[in-house]
Write a protein that holds these residues in place. Sequence first.
Motif, PDB file in Angstrom:
ATOM      1  N   ALA A  57     111.590 -42.326   7.447  1.00 43.11           N
ATOM      2  CA  ALA A  57     111.467 -41.007   6.807  1.00 43.11           C
ATOM      3  C   ALA A  57     112.197 -39.935   7.606  1.00 43.11           C
TER       4      ALA A  57
ATOM      5  N   GLU B 124     116.032 -40.520   7.403  1.00 40.41           N
ATOM      6  CA  GLU B 124     116.571 -40.137   6.089  1.00 40.41           C
ATOM      7  C   GLU B 124     116.367 -38.665   5.781  1.00 40.41           C
ATOM      8  N   ASP B 125     115.705 -37.946   6.679  1.00 36.82           N
ATOM      9  CA  ASP B 125     115.374 -36.538   6.482  1.00 36.82           C
ATOM     10  C   ASP B 125     114.601 -36.315   5.188  1.00 36.82           C
ATOM     11  N   THR B 126     113.594 -37.171   4.976  1.00 36.16           N
ATOM     12  CA  THR B 126     112.699 -36.969   3.844  1.00 36.16           C
ATOM     13  C   THR B 126     112.101 -35.573   3.952  1.00 36.16           C
TER      14      THR B 126
ATOM     15  N   ARG C 115     107.427 -33.688   0.917  1.00 37.86           N
ATOM     16  CA  ARG C 115     107.353 -35.018   0.307  1.00 37.86           C
ATOM     17  C   ARG C 115     106.750 -36.020   1.288  1.00 37.86           C
ATOM     18  N   PHE C 116     107.133 -35.936   2.540  1.00 31.68           N
ATOM     19  CA  PHE C 116     106.620 -36.805   3.598  1.00 31.68           C
ATOM     20  C   PHE C 116     105.100 -36.707   3.683  1.00 31.68           C
TER      21      PHE C 116
ATOM     22  N   GLU D   5     103.450 -38.232   0.402  1.00 31.11           N
ATOM     23  CA  GLU D   5     103.420 -39.698   0.389  1.00 31.11           C
ATOM     24  C   GLU D   5     102.333 -40.238   1.311  1.00 31.11           C
TER      25      GLU D   5
ATOM     26  N   GLN E 274     109.910 -48.745  -4.064  1.00 29.56           N
ATOM     27  CA  GLN E 274     109.389 -47.385  -3.867  1.00 29.56           C
ATOM     28  C   GLN E 274     107.868 -47.387  -3.892  1.00 29.56           C
TER      29      GLN E 274
ATOM     30  N   ARG F 131     106.700 -48.507  -0.575  1.00 29.88           N
ATOM     31  CA  ARG F 131     106.880 -47.427   0.409  1.00 29.88           C
ATOM     32  C   ARG F 131     105.735 -46.427   0.306  1.00 29.88           C
ATOM     33  N   HIS F 132     105.366 -46.068  -0.908  1.00 31.45           N
ATOM     34  CA  HIS F 132     104.284 -45.110  -1.107  1.00 31.45           C
ATOM     35  C   HIS F 132     102.957 -45.651  -0.563  1.00 31.45           C
TER      36      HIS F 132
ATOM     37  N   SER G  78     113.579 -29.345   5.165  1.00 33.70           N
ATOM     38  CA  SER G  78     114.411 -30.301   5.891  1.00 33.70           C
ATOM     39  C   SER G  78     114.196 -30.153   7.394  1.00 33.70           C
TER      40      SER G  78
END
Length: 470
Positions: free
Chosen positions: A13, A16-18, A22-23, A26, A40, A43-44, A292
């Motif tokens: 995460a 990928e600069d989630t 959102r990070f 999740e 996906q 991942r969740h 970000s």
Amino acid sequence: PHAWRYRDYVIAAFNEDTPYDRFLTEQIAGDLLPADSDAQRDRHLVATGFLAMAAKPAKAMNNNFDMDVVADQLDVIGSGVMGLSVACARCHDHKFDPIPTRDYYAMAGAFTSSETMWGLGANEKLTAPPTDLHVLKAAARVKPPADFVETVLVLESNTGKPKPVPKPKWAPGTPLAMGVRDRKKPADAKINLKGDAKKLGESVPRGFLSACQSGKDIAVDPKQSGRLQLAQWLTRGDHPQTARVMVNRVWMHLFGRGIVATPNDFGVYGERPTHPELLDHLASRFVTEGWSVKRLIRAIVLSRTYQLSSEADALALKADPENLWLARHSRRRLDAESLRDSMLKVAGQLNPSAGEGSIIRHRDILVNLAGNLHEPSHHRSVYLCYLRSAPPPELAAFDLPSFLTPAGKRESSVATGHALYLFNNPFVIEQADQFALSLFDDCGGDNRERTAEAYRRALHREPDEEELEK
């Protein structure tokens, strides 16, 4: 044995600069999010390991076990995400911060309405490979075929006592993960009088901290636990804490001290921010630029303040000995993991890959190493075997934090043991030998060139003439 999946999720995460909103979503409610693919979805589910990582005492010896699990989850949300300690409100209204007991149980309802899947504890005896508890419980509800008589021991949810159940058919290679999921019948939590789960008071509708309410209220879906709405509430752009707390953590890692020096406590008894307007500005910018983390880091490290030298004259040191006003850059030691990784890197021995998922691939490793719980490894420190009661020996001497509770910042000490370790430890000696051998291999018999190359690799600078002569 499945915790490594969450570790790898976190690393991916950040790489990928989630976006941070959102990070968080999740991790708090990944099981409730829509998914475009099986990958996906996985991942969740793995992300919710965030809520399953706390220490778990033996259930049979603890009448408050379920609420202790909830308390750990609330603590990591409160201290970790909002910079507020909510733990006191479990038993009574918070003595200092505006957090009443009702607010505590309003938030607790989201977690009492969720099942935590952490797998079996290390003290339960198994006759089969370990797996997650809910898989075994599901197997117990299915009538086994006549040729299936093998059993495993699981803990009954109501008594905490071991009970034999049919061993489910799967074993080897089935991917399992720690995490959470909603209960079939979500419900509001009842106040635990004086924190005792056996003495229940009135029911409190699921919700959030009243002191942090702003804008339009977010209503909890009665058919769900409320974790998804909690994540939405935490990541709404006008939440007063979430962005500030994360910005402060990033600042602390870059400068050694946060704008708020108590990163887990923005409350009444926490430190006041040294630069409140700067914290507000960076938090607002963090949100408007899409949460970000990489853009935030880039903005800070390109600033004049970050690029200042650590050198300062006597007058400046006297005027601001703690460097609160950032007229210079504060010198800092490497943390334990960076120290070990740097030695491996300079010696040419560092393996940057994650290996086969984890050093812990099976619980049997804990009993088959004849007392040595840590396999020799040249992987990065983040991929080592971390056990709460037995930290990696290469790291333990250098202010490694406790693994029992979330640590907002690490202690920094000066101890004789640091020097003794660096002088005598076989791991350090091995890396020094490898470093020396690589210099001979690359530079031959030229002493000046070997010395210059040693400075370049170890210190990233050219030596001066006096250093070359020595």
